[in-house]
Motif scaffolding. Structure first.
Motif, PDB file in Angstrom:
ATOM      1  N   ILE A 192     -37.517  18.037  11.035  1.00 28.30           N
ATOM      2  CA  ILE A 192     -38.603  18.016  12.025  1.00 28.30           C
ATOM      3  C   ILE A 192     -39.254  16.642  12.080  1.00 28.30           C
ATOM      4  O   ILE A 192     -39.463  16.065  13.163  1.00 28.30           O
ATOM      5  CB  ILE A 192     -39.651  19.094  11.684  1.00 28.30           C
ATOM      6  CG1 ILE A 192     -39.047  20.501  11.859  1.00 28.30           C
ATOM      7  CG2 ILE A 192     -40.890  18.948  12.551  1.00 28.30           C
ATOM      8  CD1 ILE A 192     -39.917  21.612  11.348  1.00 28.30           C
ATOM      9  N   ALA A 193     -39.571  16.090  10.889  1.00 31.73           N
ATOM     10  CA  ALA A 193     -40.231  14.780  10.861  1.00 31.73           C
ATOM     11  C   ALA A 193     -39.338  13.701  11.468  1.00 31.73           C
ATOM     12  O   ALA A 193     -39.819  12.826  12.221  1.00 31.73           O
ATOM     13  CB  ALA A 193     -40.592  14.424   9.424  1.00 31.73           C
ATOM     14  N   SER A 224     -41.138  29.499   9.501  1.00 31.53           N
ATOM     15  CA  SER A 224     -41.990  30.677   9.697  1.00 31.53           C
ATOM     16  C   SER A 224     -41.411  31.891   8.987  1.00 31.53           C
ATOM     17  O   SER A 224     -42.141  32.669   8.362  1.00 31.53           O
ATOM     18  CB  SER A 224     -42.143  30.944  11.197  1.00 31.53           C
ATOM     19  OG  SER A 224     -42.900  32.121  11.415  1.00 31.53           O
ATOM     20  N   ARG A 225     -40.088  32.047   9.075  1.00 33.44           N
ATOM     21  CA  ARG A 225     -39.457  33.176   8.377  1.00 33.44           C
ATOM     22  C   ARG A 225     -39.612  33.028   6.867  1.00 33.44           C
ATOM     23  O   ARG A 225     -39.811  34.013   6.144  1.00 33.44           O
ATOM     24  CB  ARG A 225     -37.976  33.270   8.757  1.00 33.44           C
ATOM     25  CG  ARG A 225     -37.727  33.715  10.185  1.00 33.44           C
ATOM     26  CD  ARG A 225     -36.278  34.149  10.366  1.00 33.44           C
ATOM     27  NE  ARG A 225     -35.335  33.065  10.081  1.00 33.44           N
ATOM     28  CZ  ARG A 225     -34.902  32.191  10.977  1.00 33.44           C
ATOM     29  NH1 ARG A 225     -35.356  32.250  12.230  1.00 33.44           N
ATOM     30  NH2 ARG A 225     -34.041  31.260  10.652  1.00 33.44           N
ATOM     31  N   GLU A 245     -36.051  24.885  13.571  1.00 33.12           N
ATOM     32  CA  GLU A 245     -36.470  24.619  12.204  1.00 33.12           C
ATOM     33  C   GLU A 245     -37.859  25.184  11.928  1.00 33.12           C
ATOM     34  O   GLU A 245     -38.146  25.673  10.828  1.00 33.12           O
ATOM     35  CB  GLU A 245     -36.452  23.112  11.926  1.00 33.12           C
ATOM     36  CG  GLU A 245     -35.065  22.484  11.959  1.00 33.12           C
ATOM     37  CD  GLU A 245     -34.158  23.049  10.894  1.00 33.12           C
ATOM     38  OE1 GLU A 245     -34.661  23.359   9.798  1.00 33.12           O
ATOM     39  OE2 GLU A 245     -32.949  23.202  11.146  1.00 33.12           O
ATOM     40  N   VAL A 246     -38.749  25.104  12.919  1.00 29.67           N
ATOM     41  CA  VAL A 246     -40.087  25.690  12.761  1.00 29.67           C
ATOM     42  C   VAL A 246     -39.991  27.198  12.573  1.00 29.67           C
ATOM     43  O   VAL A 246     -40.696  27.786  11.738  1.00 29.67           O
ATOM     44  CB  VAL A 246     -40.974  25.325  13.958  1.00 29.67           C
ATOM     45  CG1 VAL A 246     -42.280  26.110  13.920  1.00 29.67           C
ATOM     46  CG2 VAL A 246     -41.258  23.838  13.979  1.00 29.67           C
ATOM     47  N   HIS A 263     -35.874  23.323  -1.648  1.00 26.87           N
ATOM     48  CA  HIS A 263     -34.811  22.927  -0.727  1.00 26.87           C
ATOM     49  C   HIS A 263     -35.095  23.437   0.681  1.00 26.87           C
ATOM     50  O   HIS A 263     -34.934  22.699   1.662  1.00 26.87           O
ATOM     51  CB  HIS A 263     -33.474  23.476  -1.235  1.00 26.87           C
ATOM     52  CG  HIS A 263     -32.332  23.210  -0.310  1.00 26.87           C
ATOM     53  ND1 HIS A 263     -31.675  21.997  -0.262  1.00 26.87           N
ATOM     54  CD2 HIS A 263     -31.735  24.011   0.613  1.00 26.87           C
ATOM     55  CE1 HIS A 263     -30.720  22.056   0.647  1.00 26.87           C
ATOM     56  NE2 HIS A 263     -30.725  23.270   1.179  1.00 26.87           N
ATOM     57  N   GLU A 264     -35.519  24.696   0.758  1.00 29.89           N
ATOM     58  CA  GLU A 264     -35.764  25.294   2.072  1.00 29.89           C
ATOM     59  C   GLU A 264     -36.903  24.596   2.799  1.00 29.89           C
ATOM     60  O   GLU A 264     -36.888  24.486   4.025  1.00 29.89           O
ATOM     61  CB  GLU A 264     -36.091  26.783   1.911  1.00 29.89           C
ATOM     62  CG  GLU A 264     -34.963  27.634   1.354  1.00 29.89           C
ATOM     63  CD  GLU A 264     -33.736  27.638   2.259  1.00 29.89           C
ATOM     64  OE1 GLU A 264     -33.929  27.569   3.485  1.00 29.89           O
ATOM     65  OE2 GLU A 264     -32.620  27.681   1.749  1.00 29.89           O
ATOM     66  N   LEU A 265     -37.919  24.159   2.063  1.00 31.77           N
ATOM     67  CA  LEU A 265     -39.034  23.461   2.701  1.00 31.77           C
ATOM     68  C   LEU A 265     -38.676  22.015   3.042  1.00 31.77           C
ATOM     69  O   LEU A 265     -39.082  21.492   4.091  1.00 31.77           O
ATOM     70  CB  LEU A 265     -40.260  23.491   1.786  1.00 31.77           C
ATOM     71  CG  LEU A 265     -40.926  24.851   1.575  1.00 31.77           C
ATOM     72  CD1 LEU A 265     -42.031  24.732   0.547  1.00 31.77           C
ATOM     73  CD2 LEU A 265     -41.473  25.403   2.887  1.00 31.77           C
TER      74      LEU A 265
END
Length: 516
Positions: free
Chosen positions: A272-273, A304-305, A299-300, A263-265
């Motif tokens: 972003i897309a 990263s986190r 979102e990036v 879900h997080e990914l």
């Protein structure tokens, strides 16, 4: 084919029992034979002595030193003794000539002469031996010889011999051995049943554990082992069940973690897309591209986190996470971290308290890792504080430690969730209705980082009122010395700006005047 533990235990136990019975039977037969020989020798000696004393009264002196035995009456006496003890009894003179004899044991027709050697040994006091009497018997007999004294009782004038066959002893030993075999067979049968039942009951939990382990391998973690005792096997079964519970929890958290990570990914990557495609194909006007690029940037950073948390978890599991301590101001870290959440604090109207009392406090630890601790705790505090609520921060410097508390109002944590709140992948909000951006790693990393520093963290909460996290960082035994450049830099550092507190609402009358 490999034998099971049950068969090996049963066979080894029965072999030991059988060996014990064999040793016991052998010793019993040896001692029984020895006891029988002693009893038989005593009986022969006693009867031979009695006949010798009696025979002395039936001696008649023919000439000086020469005696004649009157054996008519004595013969009946000897026959009764011979029959009662199952022995041959005969009397000889000093030359070995047999004067009188009863042969109820051997059933020989008669013995005419005995070797003078045996007579000489018997006349000296007592002769004990085993042999065939120089071929007089077909097998070795037990032989007892005692002297026969003259009526005056001073000089031996002959000897009395009592002999018996060992066949009677062998027959008795055989009967005793048969009785022992029957008793041993019964005992072995009972032992086999008892040991079999005991071994089966002892091995049954192991079989259940083996079956459960196979089920675990197939992905079924619902199997448990029945605990039927409080001994070592029962403790093993309890430990196995505890392990199964841990595996069940771990499997559940692992599946939840996979779902969370997916879900997080998926969510930020979709966002972003979508925005990048909208900018590229012109769907998003040029004037609004900056707005959506800021969203993409956020979102990036979120991705990263996520990756950083995963890397930290991997380093913890592999034991590669190490701290690089230095001296820094923990108050400065708390204030700077709060500034990163300034927008969210203003949007929710959160009031920040406690910083007006906070003074610079120097701690010794890894600045990046401890910043992550503060960041995760403040992120949770901001996320779960109710609209218009408050967050209060406290930093206490004591002799041996520095304690930091972060308390926020809001829904709090359920009592059943408190013991597991620091477990990896654990999320108190299973529905994601509130914590939709979490993976259940933040607090686990917080506790692990603090434990690497020798500290720890604890939580307290009342549902519907507040949630309070308190962690401490121990001080080194010797305070580290700062270099001159670091000291000057610290003294010359600008004062930190506190996040804006919630603005007080103006009265209705004042707002109406301003509107006018």
């Amino acid at each position: 084919m490999q034998r099971s533990i049950f068969k090996r235990y049963l066979s080894i136990t029965m072999a030991i029992i059988l060996l014990g019975f064999t040793i016991l039977g052998s010793m019993m037969m040896v001692f029984f034979g020895k006891y029988w020989r002693q009893e038989k020798e005593g009986l022969l000696t006693q009867n031979a002595s009695s006949i010798a004393q009696t025979a002395g009264r039936f001696l008649k002196e023919k000439s000086e030193g020469k005696y004649e035995l009157q054996g008519d009456v004595l013969m009946h006496f000897m026959e009764s003794f011979s029959m009662s003890i199952e022995a041959d009894i005969f009397i000889t003179d000093l030359d070995g000539n047999v004067l009188l004899g009863s042969y109820e044991c051997s059933r020989v027709e008669g013995i005419e002469k005995v070797q003078p050697f045996y007579v000489a040994r018997a006349s000296e006091g007592l002769y004990k031996g085993r042999g065939s009497f120089e071929g007089l018997y077909k097998e070795n007999y037990y032989i007892i010889g005692v002297p026969m004294l003259a009526p005056e009782g001073t000089l031996p004038v002959g000897a009395v011999f009592a002999t018996t066959s060992p066949a009677s002893m062998s027959a008795m030993q055989l009967e005793a051995f048969k009785i022992f075999l029957v008793a041993a067979a019964l005992a072995l049968g009972i032992s086999f049943c008892a040991v079999g039942v005991f071994a089966y009951r002892m091995v049954r939990p192991l079989r259940q554990m083996s079956a459960a382990a196979r089920s675990f391998g197939a992905g079924d973690f619902s199997v448990r082992v029945q605990v039927t005792s409080e001994d070592e096997m029962g403790q093993l079964a309890m430990s196995f069940n505890n392990m199964a519970n841990s595996l069940t929890n771990s499997e559940g958290m692992r599946r939840s973690f996979i779902a969370n990570v997916s879900h997080e990914l998926k969510t930020p990557m979709t966002t972003i897309a979508g925005f990048i495609d909208g900018i590229l194909d012109g769907t998003i006007p040029q004037g609004e591209q900056s707005k959506y690029l800021h969203i993409v940037s956020g979102e990036v950073k979120r991705l990263s986190r996520l990756v950083k948390s995963m890397l930290d978890l991997s380093r913890i599991d592999s034991g590669d996470m190490q701290i690089h301590p230095c001296s820094f101001d923990i108050t400065n870290t708390v204030v700077n971290t709060l500034l990163t959440f300034e927008q969210a604090i203003d949007e929710k109207g959160i009031e920040i308290g406690g910083l007006e009392e906070a003074a610079p406090v120097t701690v010794w630890g890894d600045q990046d890792l401890l910043h992550q601790v503060v960041y995760n705790l403040l992120e949770n505090a901001v996320k779960f504080t109710n609209q218009g609520g408050s967050i209060r921060v406290g930093i206490i410097d004591s002799v041996d430690r520095t304690t930091v508390t972060i308390e926020n109002t809001g829904p709090g944590i359920a009592p059943e969730d408190l013991p597991m709140i620091f477990d990896r992948f654990y999320k108190g909000d299973k529905s994601r209705s509130r914590d939709k951006n979490g993976m259940g790693l933040g607090l686990y990393l917080v506790r692990t980082i603090l434990q690497l520093h020798g500290g720890n963290i604890q939580v307290s909460s009342i549902q519907g009122q507040y949630c309070r996290f308190e962690f401490y960082i121990p001080k080194p035994q010797e305070s580290p010395r700062l270099k001159d450049g670091q000291q000057k830099a610290k003294e010359g550092a600008p004062k930190l700006r506190e996040p804006r507190a919630k603005k007080a609402k103006k009265p209705e009358t004042e707002r109406s005047k301003e509107d006018e």
